[in-house]
Write a protein that holds these residues in place. Structure first.
Motif, PDB file in Angstrom:
ATOM      1  N   ASN A 105       4.673   1.694   7.404  1.00 58.45           N
ATOM      2  CA  ASN A 105       4.268   0.998   6.184  1.00 58.45           C
ATOM      3  C   ASN A 105       4.513  -0.503   6.286  1.00 58.45           C
ATOM      4  OD1 ASN A 105       3.481   3.399   4.981  1.00 58.45           O
ATOM      5  ND2 ASN A 105       5.471   3.745   4.016  1.00 58.45           N
ATOM      6  N   LEU A 106       5.576  -0.896   6.999  1.00 54.82           N
ATOM      7  CA  LEU A 106       5.847  -2.318   7.175  1.00 54.82           C
ATOM      8  C   LEU A 106       4.756  -2.985   8.009  1.00 54.82           C
ATOM      9  CD1 LEU A 106       9.724  -2.348   7.752  1.00 54.82           C
ATOM     10  CD2 LEU A 106       8.490  -3.296   5.796  1.00 54.82           C
ATOM     11  N   LEU A 107       4.278  -2.290   9.046  1.00 54.21           N
ATOM     12  CA  LEU A 107       3.201  -2.843   9.856  1.00 54.21           C
ATOM     13  C   LEU A 107       1.920  -3.003   9.033  1.00 54.21           C
ATOM     14  CD1 LEU A 107       3.767  -0.822  13.161  1.00 54.21           C
ATOM     15  CD2 LEU A 107       4.200  -3.251  12.799  1.00 54.21           C
ATOM     16  N   ILE A 108       1.629  -1.994   8.220  1.00 55.43           N
ATOM     17  CA  ILE A 108       0.449  -2.077   7.356  1.00 55.43           C
ATOM     18  C   ILE A 108       0.609  -3.223   6.361  1.00 55.43           C
ATOM     19  CG2 ILE A 108      -0.881  -0.858   5.591  1.00 55.43           C
ATOM     20  CD1 ILE A 108      -0.132   1.760   7.030  1.00 55.43           C
ATOM     21  N   ALA A 109       1.809  -3.366   5.780  1.00 59.46           N
ATOM     22  CA  ALA A 109       2.051  -4.439   4.817  1.00 59.46           C
ATOM     23  C   ALA A 109       1.912  -5.806   5.480  1.00 59.46           C
ATOM     24  CB  ALA A 109       3.433  -4.275   4.193  1.00 59.46           C
ATOM     25  N   ARG A 110       2.411  -5.921   6.728  1.00 62.19           N
ATOM     26  CA  ARG A 110       2.292  -7.198   7.437  1.00 62.19           C
ATOM     27  C   ARG A 110       0.829  -7.568   7.634  1.00 62.19           C
ATOM     28  NH1 ARG A 110       3.241  -8.076  13.006  1.00 62.19           N
ATOM     29  NH2 ARG A 110       1.888  -6.231  13.232  1.00 62.19           N
ATOM     30  N   ASP A 111       0.006  -6.580   8.033  1.00 63.87           N
ATOM     31  CA  ASP A 111      -1.423  -6.852   8.230  1.00 63.87           C
ATOM     32  C   ASP A 111      -2.105  -7.222   6.912  1.00 63.87           C
ATOM     33  OD1 ASP A 111      -1.077  -6.293  10.891  1.00 63.87           O
ATOM     34  OD2 ASP A 111      -1.772  -4.207  10.749  1.00 63.87           O
ATOM     35  N   GLN A 112      -1.707  -6.576   5.827  1.00 61.13           N
ATOM     36  CA  GLN A 112      -2.291  -6.914   4.525  1.00 61.13           C
ATOM     37  C   GLN A 112      -1.991  -8.356   4.137  1.00 61.13           C
ATOM     38  OE1 GLN A 112      -0.634  -3.976   1.918  1.00 61.13           O
ATOM     39  NE2 GLN A 112      -2.147  -2.401   2.458  1.00 61.13           N
ATOM     40  N   ILE A 113      -0.794  -8.814   4.447  1.00 56.28           N
ATOM     41  CA  ILE A 113      -0.430 -10.198   4.114  1.00 56.28           C
ATOM     42  C   ILE A 113      -1.198 -11.182   4.991  1.00 56.28           C
ATOM     43  CG2 ILE A 113       1.477 -11.858   4.082  1.00 56.28           C
ATOM     44  CD1 ILE A 113       3.353  -9.528   3.462  1.00 56.28           C
ATOM     45  N   LEU A 114      -1.293 -10.873   6.269  1.00 59.69           N
ATOM     46  CA  LEU A 114      -1.937 -11.806   7.194  1.00 59.69           C
ATOM     47  C   LEU A 114      -3.427 -11.941   6.928  1.00 59.69           C
ATOM     48  CD1 LEU A 114      -0.170 -10.890  10.582  1.00 59.69           C
ATOM     49  CD2 LEU A 114       0.257 -12.871   9.113  1.00 59.69           C
ATOM     50  N   PHE A 115      -4.070 -10.866   6.483  1.00 62.38           N
ATOM     51  CA  PHE A 115      -5.516 -10.895   6.311  1.00 62.38           C
ATOM     52  C   PHE A 115      -5.939 -10.976   4.837  1.00 62.38           C
ATOM     53  CE2 PHE A 115      -4.788  -8.705  10.388  1.00 62.38           C
ATOM     54  CZ  PHE A 115      -5.513  -9.530  11.224  1.00 62.38           C
ATOM     55  N   THR A 116      -5.043 -11.424   4.012  1.00 60.44           N
ATOM     56  CA  THR A 116      -5.386 -11.615   2.607  1.00 60.44           C
ATOM     57  C   THR A 116      -6.364 -12.777   2.464  1.00 60.44           C
ATOM     58  OG1 THR A 116      -3.229 -10.796   1.890  1.00 60.44           O
ATOM     59  CG2 THR A 116      -4.466 -12.140   0.316  1.00 60.44           C
ATOM     60  N   GLN A 117      -7.372 -12.624   1.621  1.00 56.19           N
ATOM     61  CA  GLN A 117      -8.343 -13.682   1.395  1.00 56.19           C
ATOM     62  C   GLN A 117      -7.682 -14.856   0.681  1.00 56.19           C
ATOM     63  OE1 GLN A 117     -11.502 -13.703   2.483  1.00 56.19           O
ATOM     64  NE2 GLN A 117     -11.217 -11.675   3.412  1.00 56.19           N
ATOM     65  N   GLY A 118      -8.170 -16.083   0.988  1.00 57.19           N
ATOM     66  CA  GLY A 118      -7.621 -17.262   0.350  1.00 57.19           C
ATOM     67  C   GLY A 118      -6.540 -17.911   1.189  1.00 57.19           C
ATOM     68  N   LYS A 119      -5.772 -18.767   0.577  1.00 57.06           N
ATOM     69  CA  LYS A 119      -4.724 -19.504   1.286  1.00 57.06           C
ATOM     70  C   LYS A 119      -3.712 -18.527   1.871  1.00 57.06           C
ATOM     71  CE  LYS A 119      -3.337 -23.344  -0.427  1.00 57.06           C
ATOM     72  NZ  LYS A 119      -2.682 -24.398  -1.272  1.00 57.06           N
ATOM     73  N   PRO A 120      -3.318 -18.698   3.118  1.00 60.24           N
ATOM     74  CA  PRO A 120      -2.398 -17.752   3.772  1.00 60.24           C
ATOM     75  C   PRO A 120      -1.074 -17.618   3.034  1.00 60.24           C
ATOM     76  CG  PRO A 120      -3.392 -19.228   5.384  1.00 60.24           C
ATOM     77  CD  PRO A 120      -3.768 -19.761   4.048  1.00 60.24           C
ATOM     78  N   GLN A 121      -0.612 -16.390   2.936  1.00 55.13           N
ATOM     79  CA  GLN A 121       0.693 -16.106   2.360  1.00 55.13           C
ATOM     80  C   GLN A 121       1.717 -15.944   3.477  1.00 55.13           C
ATOM     81  OE1 GLN A 121       0.545 -12.738  -0.238  1.00 55.13           O
ATOM     82  NE2 GLN A 121      -1.346 -13.409  -1.253  1.00 55.13           N
ATOM     83  N   LYS A 122       2.926 -16.310   3.172  1.00 59.36           N
ATOM     84  CA  LYS A 122       3.983 -16.231   4.173  1.00 59.36           C
ATOM     85  C   LYS A 122       4.520 -14.810   4.257  1.00 59.36           C
ATOM     86  CE  LYS A 122       8.276 -18.506   5.618  1.00 59.36           C
ATOM     87  NZ  LYS A 122       9.301 -19.512   5.271  1.00 59.36           N
ATOM     88  N   VAL A 123       4.755 -14.345   5.463  1.00 59.86           N
ATOM     89  CA  VAL A 123       5.323 -13.009   5.672  1.00 59.86           C
ATOM     90  C   VAL A 123       6.833 -13.116   5.481  1.00 59.86           C
ATOM     91  CG1 VAL A 123       5.567 -11.063   7.250  1.00 59.86           C
ATOM     92  CG2 VAL A 123       3.488 -12.466   7.310  1.00 59.86           C
ATOM     93  N   THR A 124       7.298 -12.699   4.310  1.00 64.56           N
ATOM     94  CA  THR A 124       8.728 -12.754   3.993  1.00 64.56           C
ATOM     95  C   THR A 124       9.256 -11.346   3.733  1.00 64.56           C
ATOM     96  OG1 THR A 124       8.295 -13.018   1.630  1.00 64.56           O
ATOM     97  CG2 THR A 124       8.412 -15.037   2.958  1.00 64.56           C
ATOM     98  N   ARG A 125      10.562 -11.257   3.650  1.00 62.63           N
ATOM     99  CA  ARG A 125      11.193  -9.967   3.375  1.00 62.63           C
ATOM    100  C   ARG A 125      10.756  -9.438   2.004  1.00 62.63           C
ATOM    101  NH1 ARG A 125      15.784  -7.657   5.505  1.00 62.63           N
ATOM    102  NH2 ARG A 125      16.180  -9.597   6.673  1.00 62.63           N
ATOM    103  N   ALA A 126      10.740 -10.325   1.011  1.00 67.10           N
ATOM    104  CA  ALA A 126      10.356  -9.887  -0.336  1.00 67.10           C
ATOM    105  C   ALA A 126       8.897  -9.434  -0.384  1.00 67.10           C
ATOM    106  CB  ALA A 126      10.595 -11.024  -1.336  1.00 67.10           C
ATOM    107  N   ALA A 127       8.006 -10.180   0.308  1.00 66.74           N
ATOM    108  CA  ALA A 127       6.590  -9.812   0.305  1.00 66.74           C
ATOM    109  C   ALA A 127       6.368  -8.459   0.963  1.00 66.74           C
ATOM    110  CB  ALA A 127       5.778 -10.890   1.020  1.00 66.74           C
ATOM    111  N   LEU A 128       7.112  -8.178   2.014  1.00 63.97           N
ATOM    112  CA  LEU A 128       6.984  -6.875   2.678  1.00 63.97           C
ATOM    113  C   LEU A 128       7.532  -5.754   1.798  1.00 63.97           C
ATOM    114  CD1 LEU A 128       8.022  -7.916   6.295  1.00 63.97           C
ATOM    115  CD2 LEU A 128       5.739  -7.228   5.564  1.00 63.97           C
ATOM    116  N   ASN A 129       8.692  -5.986   1.160  1.00 63.51           N
ATOM    117  CA  ASN A 129       9.312  -4.948   0.343  1.00 63.51           C
ATOM    118  C   ASN A 129       8.440  -4.579  -0.857  1.00 63.51           C
ATOM    119  OD1 ASN A 129      11.617  -4.537   1.868  1.00 63.51           O
ATOM    120  ND2 ASN A 129      12.735  -6.198   0.880  1.00 63.51           N
ATOM    121  N   ARG A 130       7.700  -5.544  -1.372  1.00 58.74           N
ATOM    122  CA  ARG A 130       6.843  -5.238  -2.524  1.00 58.74           C
ATOM    123  C   ARG A 130       5.709  -4.298  -2.168  1.00 58.74           C
ATOM    124  NH1 ARG A 130       7.775 -10.836  -3.936  1.00 58.74           N
ATOM    125  NH2 ARG A 130       5.914 -11.452  -2.768  1.00 58.74           N
ATOM    126  N   ARG A 131       5.401  -4.179  -0.899  1.00 56.06           N
ATOM    127  CA  ARG A 131       4.244  -3.379  -0.493  1.00 56.06           C
ATOM    128  C   ARG A 131       4.613  -2.041   0.140  1.00 56.06           C
ATOM    129  NH1 ARG A 131       2.564  -8.614  -0.278  1.00 56.06           N
ATOM    130  NH2 ARG A 131       0.342  -9.041  -0.746  1.00 56.06           N
TER     131      ARG A 131
END
Length: 500
Positions: free
Chosen positions: A387-413
């Motif tokens: 699930n963490l790998l999937i969450a990382r890919d979701q963050i990296l390929f999000t449309q719009g301005k890039p979001q930072k891959v952080t611990r909180a962003a991963l935990n939310r997903r």
């Protein structure tokens, strides 16, 4: 001390202020001051109160036709409050009412702190006015109509009217009910609820000893137990709140109830008061909220100690319960969804009145604590890593301005993120993987620069400030050479693809 040679004969449930008004009219006095000196020997400012003072002087002027105790019990509202007072407060209240100084009396009884005083008014029932004139020859102020929370006449079921004295005057006008215009004290909706409360308060005023027995016998705790709101001697707050909230929305619309229907937390102060005086309205209102009517109050017999889970020794009065009630209690107990028998509604009642059946039921329905299976932490760790790998890919390929891959962003997903944070030793693979996936400020800004160059088609000669502004970078963590390389690569890609 002068004796009174003419004093009105009291009518049923007449207040002391009403007697003073009739005396005032009988002698055709020109001011309340004169009437007060004749009745009390002083200028009393409490004659119009529900708890008047100077009653000792009045009793002497009446040649002891009425003792101070009789004046208090028959013509004031202290009997309505007295069951909720301890002996010390009760004696102090009676002494204050017998004397000529009532300063602090309402404060000591909790009336001032309750906030009900600002809604007080002189109230009357139009039906009572008509019948009083017909049967007594005069109208008068009924004592129960002046009780806080009495918005419906308990005798006729009519909404009471509040008096507005003329020209901004007060009760010293010495007027009878309905002599000036009055307005209803509540709207028509919720009349049945307000009527039940008025009937309970009238019964409490006339039977203070019975109310005292309710309090000594912990009537409210027994009621909470019967309705399943107690668990191991404690109130099930959330369950009780869920039950009371819709009931409060259906409460009477009188002004006094505005102090109560906005929250349910006052209920705990009534169920278990801590050195505070419970207001009668709160007690009877809570009885109504718990679906206990006047008949429940009249028929209550304290027979058990619900804290220990067993009936109190010697508490059984020997009065057998009716078969219909026993069958209804059995049905309610059996149909309850509670797994533990002692948490089902009516357990204590059945223990007192139908113990043989209860014993057989408990034996046939033993409570077996189910052992839950052990958690497979290794499998959960592997699932979390995926699930963490999937969450990382979701963050990296999000449309719009890039979001930072952080611990909180991963935990939310990911699921079980709280377990992951609290028990990292249970998730060794996921912990190591997350440490590798976290993005540094440098890497994140590189992605933002690449995005800005592609998004806004920035030329190779763009100033660094322009690139940083489009990328949303304030404090740079990338070097000038890295930005120029990104611009150069973007130019080659556009030439290769034939873009302008």
């Amino acid at each position: 001390m002068d004796r009174l040679h003419g004093f009105p004969q009291p009518f049923p449930d007449e207040s002391l202020y009403s007697l003073a008004v009739r005396y005032h009219r009988l002698l055709s006095n020109d001011s309340y001051r004169r009437t007060s000196h004749e009745l009390f020997g002083v200028y009393s400012r409490t004659c119009g109160s529900i708890l008047p003072c100077c009653l000792g002087a009045l009793s002497q002027r009446l040649a002891s036709a009425y003792s101070v105790e009789q004046l208090i019990d028959r013509f004031t509202l202290l009997p309505l409050y007295e069951p909720f007072l301890n002996d010390t407060k009760s004696r102090a209240a009676r002494i204050a009412m017998a004397g000529d100084d009532g300063t602090g009396l309402k404060m000591s009884l909790g009336i001032t702190a309750s906030g009900f005083l600002k809604h007080a008014s002189f109230r009357y029932c139009e039906r009572c006015v008509e019948e009083d004139i017909q049967h007594c020859g005069s109208t008068y102020w009924h004592r129960i109509h002046q009780a806080t929370g009495t918005c419906i006449c308990p005798l006729h079921g009519e909404v009471l009217c509040g008096t507005t004295f003329p020209n901004g005057a007060d009760w010293r006008c010495m007027l009878f009910p309905a002599e000036v215009a009055g307005s209803p004290v509540m709207q028509v909706p919720c009349r049945p609820a307000a009527g039940e409360l008025s009937e309970m308060q009238l019964w409490g005023l006339e039977h203070p000893a019975a109310v005292r027995n309710l309090l000594v016998g912990d009537f409210l705790w027994h009621r909470l137990d019967e309705m399943g709101f107690l668990k191991a001697g404690r109130v099930r707050l959330q369950t009780l709140k869920s039950f009371l909230t819709p009931r409060l929305l259906c409460s009477p619309r009188g002004n006094e109830f505005q102090e109560l229907n906005c929250s349910w937390e006052w209920v705990l102060g009534v169920v278990r008061p801590r050195r505070t005086v419970v207001q009668p309205l709160k007690f009877y209102f809570l009885c109504w909220l718990l679906e206990a009517g006047l008949e429940h109050l009249k028929s209550f017999l304290p027979q058990a100690d619900i804290y220990g889970g067993e009936a109190t020794e010697g508490s059984n009065t020997g009065v057998p319960a009716e078969e219909s009630e026993i069958e209804a209690r059995r049905q309610a107990f059996s149909s309850s969804k509670n797994v533990k028998c002692h948490e089902k509604p009516g357990y204590q009642w059945l223990y007192r009145h139908d113990r043989e059946w209860l014993t057989q039921y408990v034996s046939a329905h033993p409570f077996i604590r189910r052992m839950t299976g052990l958690v497979d932490w290794a499998a959960r760790d592997e699932a979390l890593a995926r699930n963490l790998l999937i969450a990382r890919d979701q963050i990296l390929f999000t449309q719009g301005k890039p979001q930072k891959v952080t611990r909180a962003a991963l935990n939310r997903r990911v699921a079980h993120s709280q377990d992951f944070l609290r028990m990292p030793d249970k998730f060794p693979i996921s912990t190591l993987l997350m440490s590798d996936m976290l993005e540094s400020d440098h890497d994140h800004q590189v992605r933002k620069v690449r995005w800005a160059v592609r998004q806004y088609l920035l030329p190779e000669r763009s100033a660094l400030s322009v690139v940083y502004r489009f990328a949303g970078i304030r404090l740079s963590h990338v070097t000038e050479e890295e930005v120029l390389d990104i611009l150069s690569v973007a130019k080659e890609l556009r030439l290769t693809s034939g873009s302008p």
